[in-house]
Design a protein around this motif. Structure first.
Motif, PDB file in Angstrom:
ATOM      1  N   MET A  50     -46.634  13.692  19.676  1.00  0.00           N
ATOM      2  CA  MET A  50     -45.615  12.807  19.132  1.00  0.00           C
ATOM      3  C   MET A  50     -44.283  13.062  19.829  1.00  0.00           C
ATOM      4  O   MET A  50     -44.013  14.158  20.321  1.00  0.00           O
ATOM      5  CB  MET A  50     -45.460  13.033  17.626  1.00  0.00           C
ATOM      6  CG  MET A  50     -46.751  12.891  16.837  1.00  0.00           C
ATOM      7  SD  MET A  50     -47.381  11.206  16.808  1.00  0.00           S
ATOM      8  CE  MET A  50     -46.115  10.419  15.814  1.00  0.00           C
ATOM      9  N   LYS A  51     -43.469  12.031  19.882  1.00  0.00           N
ATOM     10  CA  LYS A  51     -42.108  12.205  20.383  1.00  0.00           C
ATOM     11  C   LYS A  51     -41.331  13.088  19.413  1.00  0.00           C
ATOM     12  O   LYS A  51     -41.395  12.896  18.202  1.00  0.00           O
ATOM     13  CB  LYS A  51     -41.416  10.850  20.521  1.00  0.00           C
ATOM     14  CG  LYS A  51     -41.982   9.966  21.612  1.00  0.00           C
ATOM     15  CD  LYS A  51     -41.240   8.647  21.661  1.00  0.00           C
ATOM     16  CE  LYS A  51     -41.730   7.767  22.797  1.00  0.00           C
ATOM     17  NZ  LYS A  51     -41.374   8.325  24.122  1.00  0.00           N
ATOM     18  N   ASN A  52     -40.601  14.051  19.951  1.00  0.00           N
ATOM     19  CA  ASN A  52     -39.832  14.933  19.086  1.00  0.00           C
ATOM     20  C   ASN A  52     -38.670  15.516  19.872  1.00  0.00           C
ATOM     21  O   ASN A  52     -38.706  15.614  21.110  1.00  0.00           O
ATOM     22  CB  ASN A  52     -40.718  16.051  18.517  1.00  0.00           C
ATOM     23  CG  ASN A  52     -41.325  16.918  19.600  1.00  0.00           C
ATOM     24  OD1 ASN A  52     -40.719  17.901  20.033  1.00  0.00           O
ATOM     25  ND2 ASN A  52     -42.520  16.544  20.074  1.00  0.00           N
ATOM     26  N   GLU A  53     -37.653  15.906  19.152  1.00  0.00           N
ATOM     27  CA  GLU A  53     -36.429  16.406  19.770  1.00  0.00           C
ATOM     28  C   GLU A  53     -36.636  17.766  20.417  1.00  0.00           C
ATOM     29  O   GLU A  53     -36.081  18.055  21.490  1.00  0.00           O
ATOM     30  CB  GLU A  53     -35.326  16.493  18.714  1.00  0.00           C
ATOM     31  CG  GLU A  53     -33.996  17.003  19.239  1.00  0.00           C
ATOM     32  CD  GLU A  53     -32.938  17.061  18.151  1.00  0.00           C
ATOM     33  OE1 GLU A  53     -31.799  17.460  18.456  1.00  0.00           O
ATOM     34  OE2 GLU A  53     -33.265  16.706  16.997  1.00  0.00           O
ATOM     35  N   GLU A  54     -37.452  18.622  19.801  1.00  0.00           N
ATOM     36  CA  GLU A  54     -37.629  19.984  20.299  1.00  0.00           C
ATOM     37  C   GLU A  54     -38.222  19.995  21.708  1.00  0.00           C
ATOM     38  O   GLU A  54     -37.699  20.658  22.617  1.00  0.00           O
ATOM     39  CB  GLU A  54     -38.534  20.762  19.341  1.00  0.00           C
ATOM     40  CG  GLU A  54     -38.762  22.206  19.749  1.00  0.00           C
ATOM     41  CD  GLU A  54     -39.656  22.948  18.771  1.00  0.00           C
ATOM     42  OE1 GLU A  54     -39.977  24.119  19.033  1.00  0.00           O
ATOM     43  OE2 GLU A  54     -40.028  22.338  17.738  1.00  0.00           O
ATOM     44  N   ASP A  55     -39.317  19.263  21.916  1.00  0.00           N
ATOM     45  CA  ASP A  55     -39.939  19.245  23.241  1.00  0.00           C
ATOM     46  C   ASP A  55     -39.043  18.556  24.268  1.00  0.00           C
ATOM     47  O   ASP A  55     -39.009  18.952  25.442  1.00  0.00           O
ATOM     48  CB  ASP A  55     -41.291  18.537  23.180  1.00  0.00           C
ATOM     49  CG  ASP A  55     -42.345  19.380  22.482  1.00  0.00           C
ATOM     50  OD1 ASP A  55     -42.203  20.615  22.482  1.00  0.00           O
ATOM     51  OD2 ASP A  55     -43.295  18.803  21.922  1.00  0.00           O
ATOM     52  N   SER A  56     -38.334  17.519  23.850  1.00  0.00           N
ATOM     53  CA  SER A  56     -37.446  16.827  24.780  1.00  0.00           C
ATOM     54  C   SER A  56     -36.353  17.763  25.291  1.00  0.00           C
ATOM     55  O   SER A  56     -36.076  17.818  26.496  1.00  0.00           O
ATOM     56  CB  SER A  56     -36.826  15.605  24.103  1.00  0.00           C
ATOM     57  OG  SER A  56     -35.950  14.934  24.983  1.00  0.00           O
ATOM     58  N   LEU A  81     -40.557  14.316  31.693  1.00  0.00           N
ATOM     59  CA  LEU A  81     -41.222  14.731  30.458  1.00  0.00           C
ATOM     60  C   LEU A  81     -40.236  14.738  29.292  1.00  0.00           C
ATOM     61  O   LEU A  81     -40.587  14.356  28.170  1.00  0.00           O
ATOM     62  CB  LEU A  81     -41.833  16.119  30.640  1.00  0.00           C
ATOM     63  CG  LEU A  81     -43.060  16.191  31.553  1.00  0.00           C
ATOM     64  CD1 LEU A  81     -43.462  17.642  31.789  1.00  0.00           C
ATOM     65  CD2 LEU A  81     -44.222  15.420  30.951  1.00  0.00           C
ATOM     66  N   SER A  82     -39.018  15.171  29.546  1.00  0.00           N
ATOM     67  CA  SER A  82     -37.995  15.130  28.501  1.00  0.00           C
ATOM     68  C   SER A  82     -37.749  13.703  28.041  1.00  0.00           C
ATOM     69  O   SER A  82     -37.584  13.440  26.845  1.00  0.00           O
ATOM     70  CB  SER A  82     -36.699  15.751  29.025  1.00  0.00           C
ATOM     71  OG  SER A  82     -35.655  15.626  28.075  1.00  0.00           O
ATOM     72  N   ALA A  93     -30.553   9.245  27.000  1.00  0.00           N
ATOM     73  CA  ALA A  93     -29.385   9.169  27.877  1.00  0.00           C
ATOM     74  C   ALA A  93     -29.209  10.464  28.661  1.00  0.00           C
ATOM     75  O   ALA A  93     -28.940  10.443  29.873  1.00  0.00           O
ATOM     76  CB  ALA A  93     -28.135   8.874  27.046  1.00  0.00           C
ATOM     77  N   TYR A  94     -29.377  11.613  27.995  1.00  0.00           N
ATOM     78  CA  TYR A  94     -29.247  12.898  28.689  1.00  0.00           C
ATOM     79  C   TYR A  94     -30.345  13.065  29.746  1.00  0.00           C
ATOM     80  O   TYR A  94     -30.091  13.581  30.838  1.00  0.00           O
ATOM     81  CB  TYR A  94     -29.312  14.042  27.678  1.00  0.00           C
ATOM     82  CG  TYR A  94     -27.994  14.338  27.009  1.00  0.00           C
ATOM     83  CD1 TYR A  94     -26.964  14.962  27.703  1.00  0.00           C
ATOM     84  CD2 TYR A  94     -27.774  13.986  25.682  1.00  0.00           C
ATOM     85  CE1 TYR A  94     -25.752  15.236  27.091  1.00  0.00           C
ATOM     86  CE2 TYR A  94     -26.563  14.251  25.061  1.00  0.00           C
ATOM     87  CZ  TYR A  94     -25.557  14.875  25.765  1.00  0.00           C
ATOM     88  OH  TYR A  94     -24.351  15.138  25.157  1.00  0.00           O
ATOM     89  N   ALA A  95     -31.562  12.649  29.421  1.00  0.00           N
ATOM     90  CA  ALA A  95     -32.662  12.781  30.385  1.00  0.00           C
ATOM     91  C   ALA A  95     -32.417  11.906  31.609  1.00  0.00           C
ATOM     92  O   ALA A  95     -32.615  12.340  32.752  1.00  0.00           O
ATOM     93  CB  ALA A  95     -33.985  12.420  29.711  1.00  0.00           C
ATOM     94  N   TYR A  96     -31.982  10.672  31.384  1.00  0.00           N
ATOM     95  CA  TYR A  96     -31.688   9.782  32.508  1.00  0.00           C
ATOM     96  C   TYR A  96     -30.553  10.344  33.370  1.00  0.00           C
ATOM     97  O   TYR A  96     -30.625  10.333  34.608  1.00  0.00           O
ATOM     98  CB  TYR A  96     -31.295   8.397  31.990  1.00  0.00           C
ATOM     99  CG  TYR A  96     -32.455   7.497  31.666  1.00  0.00           C
ATOM    100  CD1 TYR A  96     -33.396   7.161  32.632  1.00  0.00           C
ATOM    101  CD2 TYR A  96     -32.604   6.955  30.390  1.00  0.00           C
ATOM    102  CE1 TYR A  96     -34.457   6.323  32.336  1.00  0.00           C
ATOM    103  CE2 TYR A  96     -33.665   6.114  30.079  1.00  0.00           C
ATOM    104  CZ  TYR A  96     -34.585   5.803  31.060  1.00  0.00           C
ATOM    105  OH  TYR A  96     -35.639   4.973  30.771  1.00  0.00           O
ATOM    106  N   ALA A  97     -29.494  10.827  32.725  1.00  0.00           N
ATOM    107  CA  ALA A  97     -28.333  11.327  33.467  1.00  0.00           C
ATOM    108  C   ALA A  97     -28.700  12.546  34.309  1.00  0.00           C
ATOM    109  O   ALA A  97     -28.326  12.643  35.485  1.00  0.00           O
ATOM    110  CB  ALA A  97     -27.207  11.664  32.496  1.00  0.00           C
ATOM    111  N   ASN A  98     -29.433  13.485  33.718  1.00  0.00           N
ATOM    112  CA  ASN A  98     -29.808  14.687  34.469  1.00  0.00           C
ATOM    113  C   ASN A  98     -30.764  14.357  35.609  1.00  0.00           C
ATOM    114  O   ASN A  98     -30.669  14.925  36.699  1.00  0.00           O
ATOM    115  CB  ASN A  98     -30.441  15.707  33.527  1.00  0.00           C
ATOM    116  CG  ASN A  98     -29.425  16.305  32.566  1.00  0.00           C
ATOM    117  OD1 ASN A  98     -28.319  15.789  32.433  1.00  0.00           O
ATOM    118  ND2 ASN A  98     -29.792  17.377  31.896  1.00  0.00           N
TER     119      ASN A  98
END
Length: 281
Positions: A50-56, A81-82, A93-98
């Motif tokens: 499942m999508k979740n904040e911890e793994d992201s 993956l994030s 947004a953070y994943a795209y930016a990084n």
């Protein structure tokens, strides 16, 4: 059935069983035994991802570590993956930016601009947008250098695009209503593009991504692509002059490069001993 037959033949060769006579019956019995065990045994537990904040966040931090060490490809993989595990616009947004930073360092400027635009559309924090937009401006400069396009020509083309959109909007509007001034007409009336609340975008980013076309493979760029790099060898004409043939008792015959080669360079061309041409294909 074929797998079961192979198992029986292996048992016969090893003399561990009297199988081999009446292979059809043996195979049917073995397959039946396997199916019965499958029915009796329980299926392994299925864990839904499942999508979740911890793994992201975890994958984003791993990507940051790879990025600091200079492993850009691993960083891009972790940021992807994030993004896959992100369950909110902020995490996306953070994943795209990084990921845009790693793509920029890999000189993938088109993909970098696409990620920057996506980060801004998903509401990247305003206090951090300065560095993101500076990276986007640098990517645009690199694209201009790559394509050797004058900035004035690009600005003129953008003005022509705006004029075309404005004229098209006027044609679709009601003729009985007064036409609004171009300066007062909002662009949202021209193109209905959904945007996140408080999201900021730089329209130049996606505009410049359309200017980069994928490179054609070498067999489409050059008619004589199927030639040996550095020409044929005088000793062995079927191999390149940049390699020599060596021999060892452990590995047998093998090539040793004496010059620098790039991925895709041809080092050997030899006619087949026998071949068949399928005309229907």
């Amino acid at each position: 059935m074929e797998i079961a037959k192979e198992l029986i033949l292996i048992l016969k060769q090893n003399n561990k069983s009297h199988v081999g006579y009446g292979l059809q019956k043996e195979c049917e019995a073995l397959v039946g035994h396997i199916l019965q065990n499958m029915i009796r045994s329980e299926m392994p537990p299925l864990h839904a991802v499942m999508k979740n904040e911890e793994d992201s966040i975890r994958y984003r931090e791993e990507g940051n570590q790879h990025f600091v060490m200079g492993d850009d490809l691993e960083a891009v993989e972790c940021y992807t993956l994030s993004l896959a595990y992100a369950d909110s616009d902020e995490l996306m947004a953070y994943a795209y930016a990084n990921r845009s930073a790693a793509l920029y360092r890999k000189q993938l400027y088109k993909e970098c601009l696409i990620d920057i635009d996506a980060a801004l559309r998903h509401g990247y924090p305003k206090e951090k947008q300065k560095n993101l937009k500076e990276r986007g401006d640098k990517a645009i400069i690199e694209i201009k250098k790559l394509l050797q396009i004058d900035s004035e020509d690009i600005d003129n083309q953008k003005d022509m695009d705006k004029a075309y959109l404005y004229a098209e909007c006027i044609e679709k509007s009601d003729t009985t209503k007064p036409v609004e001034n171009e300066t007062t007409m909002k662009k949202d009336q021209w193109i209905n593009v959904p945007r996140k609340q408080n999201a900021m975008t730089n329209e130049n980013y996606l505009y410049y991504t359309t200017k980069i076309f994928p490179q054609k493979p070498r067999y489409l760029q050059n008619d004589d692509f199927s030639k040996l790099m550095y020409g044929p060898s005088q000793e062995v004409p079927v191999i390149s002059d940049g390699v020599v043939i060596s021999f060892s008792e452990r590995y047998g015959r093998y090539y040793v490069a004496t010059r620098e080669f790039q991925p895709g360079d041809i080092v050997s061309i030899e006619d087949p001993y026998a071949h068949v041409i399928y005309e229907e294909r």
